[in-house]
Design an enzyme around this catalytic site. Structure first.
Site, PDB file in Angstrom:
ATOM      1  N   HIS A   1     -35.032  26.722  20.123  1.00  0.00           N
ATOM      2  CA  HIS A   1     -35.371  25.811  19.035  1.00  0.00           C
ATOM      3  C   HIS A   1     -36.869  25.872  18.755  1.00  0.00           C
ATOM      4  CE1 HIS A   1     -31.363  24.137  19.470  1.00  0.00           C
ATOM      5  NE2 HIS A   1     -31.592  23.240  18.513  1.00  0.00           N
TER       6      HIS A   1
ATOM      7  N   ASN B   1       4.454   2.432   5.285  1.00  0.00           N
ATOM      8  CA  ASN B   1       4.914   1.609   6.395  1.00  0.00           C
ATOM      9  C   ASN B   1       4.158   1.955   7.677  1.00  0.00           C
ATOM     10  OD1 ASN B   1       6.050   3.997   7.398  1.00  0.00           O
ATOM     11  ND2 ASN B   1       8.094   3.504   6.659  1.00  0.00           N
TER      12      ASN B   1
ATOM     13  N   ASP C   1      -4.824  -6.249  -8.317  1.00  0.00           N
ATOM     14  CA  ASP C   1      -3.691  -5.427  -7.892  1.00  0.00           C
ATOM     15  C   ASP C   1      -3.277  -4.436  -8.971  1.00  0.00           C
ATOM     16  OD1 ASP C   1      -3.454  -6.571  -5.415  1.00  0.00           O
ATOM     17  OD2 ASP C   1      -1.811  -7.918  -5.964  1.00  0.00           O
TER      18      ASP C   1
ATOM     19  N   GLN D   1       0.987 -12.808  -2.388  1.00  0.00           N
ATOM     20  CA  GLN D   1       0.788 -11.972  -1.200  1.00  0.00           C
ATOM     21  C   GLN D   1       1.954 -12.110  -0.231  1.00  0.00           C
ATOM     22  OE1 GLN D   1      -1.764  -9.731  -1.098  1.00  0.00           O
ATOM     23  NE2 GLN D   1      -1.941 -10.537  -3.162  1.00  0.00           N
TER      24      GLN D   1
ATOM     25  N   GLU E   1      -8.549  -8.988   3.465  1.00  0.00           N
ATOM     26  CA  GLU E   1      -8.378  -7.951   2.456  1.00  0.00           C
ATOM     27  C   GLU E   1      -8.796  -8.475   1.070  1.00  0.00           C
ATOM     28  OE1 GLU E   1      -4.713  -5.173   0.721  1.00  0.00           O
ATOM     29  OE2 GLU E   1      -4.294  -6.961   1.910  1.00  0.00           O
ATOM     30  N   HIS E   2      -8.268  -9.633   0.704  1.00  0.00           N
ATOM     31  CA  HIS E   2      -8.601 -10.274  -0.569  1.00  0.00           C
ATOM     32  C   HIS E   2      -9.233 -11.635  -0.286  1.00  0.00           C
ATOM     33  CE1 HIS E   2      -4.800  -7.944  -1.242  1.00  0.00           C
ATOM     34  NE2 HIS E   2      -5.539  -7.409  -2.207  1.00  0.00           N
TER      35      HIS E   2
ATOM     36  N   HIS F   1       5.075  -9.759  -0.341  1.00  0.00           N
ATOM     37  CA  HIS F   1       4.953  -8.352   0.063  1.00  0.00           C
ATOM     38  C   HIS F   1       5.692  -8.054   1.355  1.00  0.00           C
ATOM     39  CE1 HIS F   1       2.327  -6.124  -2.629  1.00  0.00           C
ATOM     40  NE2 HIS F   1       1.522  -7.157  -2.726  1.00  0.00           N
TER      41      HIS F   1
ATOM     42  N   GLU G   1     -37.258  18.852  24.920  1.00  0.00           N
ATOM     43  CA  GLU G   1     -35.830  18.837  25.251  1.00  0.00           C
ATOM     44  C   GLU G   1     -35.397  20.063  26.057  1.00  0.00           C
ATOM     45  OE1 GLU G   1     -34.253  16.141  21.487  1.00  0.00           O
ATOM     46  OE2 GLU G   1     -33.781  18.276  21.531  1.00  0.00           O
TER      47      GLU G   1
ATOM     48  N   GLN H   1       6.474  12.430   7.920  1.00  0.00           N
ATOM     49  CA  GLN H   1       6.586  13.884   7.755  1.00  0.00           C
ATOM     50  C   GLN H   1       5.807  14.371   6.535  1.00  0.00           C
ATOM     51  OE1 GLN H   1       9.089  11.702   7.651  1.00  0.00           O
ATOM     52  NE2 GLN H   1      10.665  12.228   6.144  1.00  0.00           N
TER      53      GLN H   1
ATOM     54  N   TYR I   1      -0.266   9.546  -1.015  1.00  0.00           N
ATOM     55  CA  TYR I   1       1.058   9.094  -0.607  1.00  0.00           C
ATOM     56  C   TYR I   1       1.404   7.810  -1.355  1.00  0.00           C
ATOM     57  CZ  TYR I   1       5.208   7.943   1.977  1.00  0.00           C
ATOM     58  OH  TYR I   1       6.512   7.660   2.282  1.00  0.00           O
TER      59      TYR I   1
END
Length: 453
Positions: free
Chosen positions: A445, A234, A384, A279, A347-348, A282, A440, A211, A126
């Protein structure tokens, strides 16, 4: 203005992962609709959310090629930058794949255990195309999938009005947010299409939002179901990925971007300010943070941020991020800064420090981050765009338990067992397995083990 505070004043809650609202009810309804109604649901949501709702979704490969050729002719610097980024990302991803080796080992006489690394058959990517169509995300998501050896890569990205339909759309005042052009040819952002062609994508679909995630997870009449879905988006896209996890694999559920800079007195205030603003631009909830022992440096960085904001084209977004989410923390030591970074798991993570024993020490202390950028010249924005690293990284504290997108997301590590008849290893395992089956209460088994003796 960015907040400057002492380490003792940092709230305990600040180290917690951040969440941004509940979208599950909306997303669940979209997913259910796509599962039940397929392409019809995709068209409905295209008309509701996008600037274009094409009659079909698959963008012909010749359109991707034409976009790449157009970019090469009109913006050769951008074209070459995408190619350069792709080349480095491919080299890095191929080297990553080598670390997942196949093997078989004789653990006991006649008993052979092994490991095989197998790529998934089909991957879904995506690529967002909102305020900033993320051309670089095509490189970062498609390249590791290709390096892993995935048979088929499906790319979904929000639709745009096709050039052939622009005149008709403009005549009716359509093709804008809230007024989509319906029924035209499938098309997308031309930069994204060009990057898709450069990276070898064959199937690119003009379909966006939650979707699109639902379509890739469950399949529709035209969009095939995949095994793994990767890529940012998003909050609705993120929520959709979270909801379909289990039906398919995902890379991660990513939130707003973050950077944490550990800086000593050798740091250049203008460089650090630029990295924080990179950053901040963004998202209004992006989180730019610096930790330093030097209050003088803190004041200089704060002043530089204000200076650079004056000429920054994205200052409206960056200003809100800096004022509401940004902070500079005055720590007692760089070791404390490393501890704060580990607790925050950003993250960074940047080490704006000169080469030497101190920097090496701090680099060895930090352990929770998506990517680590070591030294003044290792700009985070290199990661990046064009340094081989992947920019799809864990956020909101998830770097405590996972890394970023890599070839491993597209690979399955499976195990094998081979036993020789009557061997010592087979016999010993049969005895042990039979006894454990008895313990068990699983009689079948135990029998399946002992019957081979």
């Amino acid at each position: 203005m960015i907040k400057i505070l002492n380490a003792a004043d940092v709230e305990k809650e600040w180290f917690n992962g951040r969440t941004f609202g509940d979208t599950n009810e909306t997303v669940n309804a979209v997913i259910a609709d796509v599962v039940q109604n397929g392409d019809a649901a995709l068209k409905k949501y295209g008309e509701k959310f996008d600037v274009s709702a094409p009659e079909t979704f698959l963008i012909p490969e010749e359109e991707l090629k034409a976009a790449a050729e157009k970019l090469k002719a009109e913006k050769p610097e951008t074209y070459e930058a995408i190619c350069y980024s792709h080349d480095l990302a491919l080299k890095f991803a191929l080297r990553q794949k080598k670390s997942f080796d196949d093997f078989e080992i004789e653990l006991t006489p006649g008993m052979y255990t092994g490991q095989k690394t197998i790529p998934v058959e089909r991957a879904g990517v995506y690529v967002p195309a909102g305020r900033f169509p993320l051309v670089s995300t095509v490189v970062m998501t498609v390249t590791p999938a290709a390096a892993a050896g995935v048979d088929e890569i499906i790319l979904c990205t929000p639709p745009r009005v096709h050039p052939d339909d622009k005149a008709a759309a403009e005549a009716k005042g359509l093709g804008i947010p809230g007024k989509p052009f319906v029924g035209g040819k499938p098309y997308a952002d031309e930069g994204i299409m060009a990057a898709a062609y450069i990276c070898g994508v064959k199937k690119c679909y003009a379909c966006g939002g939650s979707q699109a995630v639902a379509a890739m997870a469950y399949g529709t009449e035209t969009i095939p179901s995949v095994d793994v879905i990767v890529g940012p988006g998003n909050k609705f896209v993120a929520a959709a990925k979270k909801q379909v996890y289990g039906k398919v694999g995902i890379d991660m559920v990513a939130g707003p971007t973050e950077v944490f800079v550990i800086a000593d007195e050798t740091a250049n205030p203008a460089w650090v300010a630029a990295d924080l603003l990179a950053q901040a631009e963004h998202d209004v909830v992006a989180q730019p943070v610096m930790a330093t022992t030097s209050r003088a440096l803190a004041e200089k960085v704060s002043a530089e941020i204000e200076k650079q904001l004056e000429t920054l084209s994205t200052s409206q977004t960056a200003r809100q991020s800096i004022d509401n989410c940004g902070r500079i923390i005055i720590v007692d030591s760089l070791e404390q800064a490393a501890d704060f970074a580990n607790r925050k798991a950003p993250e960074h993570l940047e080490l704006a420090m000169e080469d030497g024993e101190e920097r090496s020490k701090i680099a060895s202390l930090v352990r929770n981050y998506g990517s680590l950028f070591i030294g003044h010249y290792a700009a985070e924005v290199f990661g990046d765009y064009a340094a081989g690293l992947n920019h799809t990284l864990p956020t909101s504290g998830s770097a405590r338990y996972t890394g970023g997108l890599s070839v491993r997301v597209f690979l399955k590590t499976v195990t094998t067992l081979r036993a020789e008849a009557g061997s010592e290893g087979m016999t010993n395992s049969a005895v042990a397995a039979g006894n454990l089956g008895d313990a068990e209460g699983l009689a079948a088994h135990a029998r399946a083990a002992r019957i081979r003796m």
